[in-house]
Design a protein around this motif. Structure first.
Motif, PDB file in Angstrom:
ATOM      1  N   UNK A 179       0.110   0.139  12.799  1.00 13.87           N
ATOM      2  CA  UNK A 179       1.072  -0.904  12.459  1.00 13.87           C
ATOM      3  C   UNK A 179       0.495  -1.623  11.247  1.00 13.87           C
ATOM      4  N   UNK A 180       1.233  -1.571  10.148  1.00 22.75           N
ATOM      5  CA  UNK A 180       0.766  -2.174   8.897  1.00 22.75           C
ATOM      6  C   UNK A 180       1.713  -3.312   8.528  1.00 22.75           C
ATOM      7  N   UNK A 181       1.141  -4.483   8.313  1.00 24.73           N
ATOM      8  CA  UNK A 181       1.924  -5.627   7.864  1.00 24.73           C
ATOM      9  C   UNK A 181       1.418  -6.039   6.495  1.00 24.73           C
ATOM     10  N   UNK A 182       2.341  -6.104   5.542  1.00 19.96           N
ATOM     11  CA  UNK A 182       2.038  -6.644   4.221  1.00 19.96           C
ATOM     12  C   UNK A 182       2.438  -8.104   4.203  1.00 19.96           C
ATOM     13  N   UNK A 183       1.586  -8.944   3.611  1.00 15.08           N
ATOM     14  CA  UNK A 183       1.837 -10.380   3.595  1.00 15.08           C
ATOM     15  C   UNK A 183       1.739 -10.888   2.159  1.00 15.08           C
ATOM     16  N   UNK A 184       2.648 -11.782   1.813  1.00 15.17           N
ATOM     17  CA  UNK A 184       2.611 -12.472   0.520  1.00 15.17           C
ATOM     18  C   UNK A 184       2.600 -13.974   0.779  1.00 15.17           C
ATOM     19  N   UNK A 185       1.643 -14.646   0.172  1.00 13.97           N
ATOM     20  CA  UNK A 185       1.567 -16.103   0.210  1.00 13.97           C
ATOM     21  C   UNK A 185       1.729 -16.587  -1.225  1.00 13.97           C
ATOM     22  N   UNK A 186       2.742 -17.379  -1.484  1.00 19.69           N
ATOM     23  CA  UNK A 186       3.001 -17.870  -2.845  1.00 19.69           C
ATOM     24  C   UNK A 186       3.055 -19.385  -2.846  1.00 19.69           C
ATOM     25  N   UNK A 187       2.420 -19.971  -3.848  1.00 13.34           N
ATOM     26  CA  UNK A 187       2.524 -21.413  -4.096  1.00 13.34           C
ATOM     27  C   UNK A 187       2.535 -21.611  -5.603  1.00 13.34           C
ATOM     28  N   UNK A 188       3.683 -22.023  -6.106  1.00 15.22           N
ATOM     29  CA  UNK A 188       3.881 -22.248  -7.530  1.00 15.22           C
ATOM     30  C   UNK A 188       3.465 -20.997  -8.312  1.00 15.22           C
ATOM     31  N   UNK A 189       2.353 -21.013  -9.049  1.00 18.98           N
ATOM     32  CA  UNK A 189       1.942 -19.844  -9.834  1.00 18.98           C
ATOM     33  C   UNK A 189       0.845 -19.034  -9.148  1.00 18.98           C
ATOM     34  N   UNK A 190       0.405 -19.472  -7.973  1.00 21.34           N
ATOM     35  CA  UNK A 190      -0.656 -18.756  -7.258  1.00 21.34           C
ATOM     36  C   UNK A 190      -0.040 -17.811  -6.230  1.00 21.34           C
ATOM     37  N   UNK A 191      -0.701 -16.666  -6.050  1.00 23.85           N
ATOM     38  CA  UNK A 191      -0.253 -15.747  -5.011  1.00 23.85           C
ATOM     39  C   UNK A 191      -1.442 -15.053  -4.380  1.00 23.85           C
ATOM     40  N   UNK A 192      -1.311 -14.811  -3.093  1.00 28.84           N
ATOM     41  CA  UNK A 192      -2.291 -14.026  -2.350  1.00 28.84           C
ATOM     42  C   UNK A 192      -1.502 -12.930  -1.643  1.00 28.84           C
ATOM     43  N   UNK A 193      -1.895 -11.690  -1.880  1.00 24.24           N
ATOM     44  CA  UNK A 193      -1.236 -10.535  -1.275  1.00 24.24           C
ATOM     45  C   UNK A 193      -2.270  -9.752  -0.492  1.00 24.24           C
ATOM     46  N   UNK A 194      -1.926  -9.347   0.717  1.00 23.81           N
ATOM     47  CA  UNK A 194      -2.838  -8.514   1.501  1.00 23.81           C
ATOM     48  C   UNK A 194      -2.047  -7.746   2.556  1.00 23.81           C
ATOM     49  N   UNK A 195      -2.701  -6.746   3.126  1.00 24.01           N
ATOM     50  CA  UNK A 195      -2.104  -6.025   4.245  1.00 24.01           C
ATOM     51  C   UNK A 195      -3.131  -5.946   5.369  1.00 24.01           C
ATOM     52  N   UNK A 196      -2.621  -5.817   6.550  1.00 27.59           N
ATOM     53  CA  UNK A 196      -3.459  -5.715   7.747  1.00 27.59           C
ATOM     54  C   UNK A 196      -2.982  -4.491   8.526  1.00 27.59           C
TER      55      UNK A 196
END
Length: 190
Positions: free
Chosen positions: A107-124
Motif C-alpha cells: 500500500x503506497x500513499x503519496x503525500x503533498x504538504x504545501x504552504x505558500x511557496x514551500x512544499x514537502x512531497x513524500x511517499x510511504x
C-alpha cells in the motif's frame, strides 16, 4: 483569499483521512476539487502517487491563504506489478480480494504538504499479507462493507482487517490512507 480560520486544509473527502487528522488532534477544514488522477507517463509508482497528491493540493491552492497548510494524499495498492484501484463492482471486488489473499501486497500513499511557496512531497509504503479467506468470507465482507470507494477493495480498519490480516510491515495508518505520524513530523518543517 483565506477561506478558513483553520491553519490546515485537507484536500481530500476521504472519511478515513479526516478521522486520522481528528485522532491526531489537528484542527482542519476540508476543501477539495476534482482532478484527473491518471498517472503521468514515465513516473515510477512512488513518484506517480506523490504527483497525484501534489496535483490535488495545487488544485485548491488559489482558494486558501498563504498561511494555510494544504495536506493532500493519494493511495494505491500494488500486487506484484498490478496497480489495484477501486473496484467498479462486486465481481471486481471479489477478484481483487481473491488475488490479494495469501500474497504480500504493498500500500503506497503519496503525500503533498504545501504552504505558500514551500512544499514537502513524500511517499510511504506498507506491506500487507492477508490470511487465506473463504469465498463466503469475501462475499460477506463485500456485501456488508461495500468497499467500492477503497483502493484494493478493502479497509484495514473494518472487519476484514480484524479477521484477515496475517502480517503488516510498516505504518498501519498508511494502509488507511494517510501515514499520519510522518505527516506530523513533516509539518514541523513547514
Amino acid at each position: 483569499m483565506d477561506m478558513t480560520s483553520d491553519p490546515v486544509i485537507l484536500a481530500s473527502s476521504s472519511p478515513r483521512r479526516k478521522r486520522l487528522l481528528e485522532l491526531a488532534d489537528i484542527p482542519f477544514t476540508v476543501l477539495t476539487k476534482e482532478i484527473d488522477e491518471t498517472f503521468r507517463p514515465g513516473l515510477e509508482l512512488n513518484a506517480a502517487v506523490t504527483d497525484v497528491a501534489k496535483r490535488k493540493a495545487l488544485a485548491i491552492k488559489d482558494q486558501v491563504g498563504s498561511d494555510n497548510i494544504i495536506i493532500a494524499a493519494d493511495t494505491i495498492v500494488v500486487l506484484n506489478d498490478w496497480v489495484i484501484g477501486k473496484p467498479a463492482n462486486k465481481d471486481e471486488a471479489i477478484n481483487i480480494l481473491t488475488q490479494l489473499q495469501g500474497n504480500t501486497h504493498r500500500v503506497i500513499t503519496g503525500v503533498a504538504l504545501l504552504k505558500h511557496t514551500k512544499e514537502i512531497l513524500f511517499s510511504e509504503c506498507t506491506e500487507v499479507v492477508l490470511h487465506p479467506l473463504t469465498p463466503q468470507q469475501i462475499i460477506y465482507y463485500i456485501d456488508k462493507y461495500q468497499p467500492f470507494d477503497k483502493a484494493g477493495a478493502y479497509a484495514i480498519q473494518e472487519w476484514i482487517g480484524v479477521v484477515g490480516i496475517k502480517k503488516i510491515n510498516g505504518d498501519f495508518y498508511n494502509v488507511m490512507g494517510l501515514p499520519v505520524s510522518r505527516v506530523l513530523q513533516e509539518l514541523e518543517q513547514l
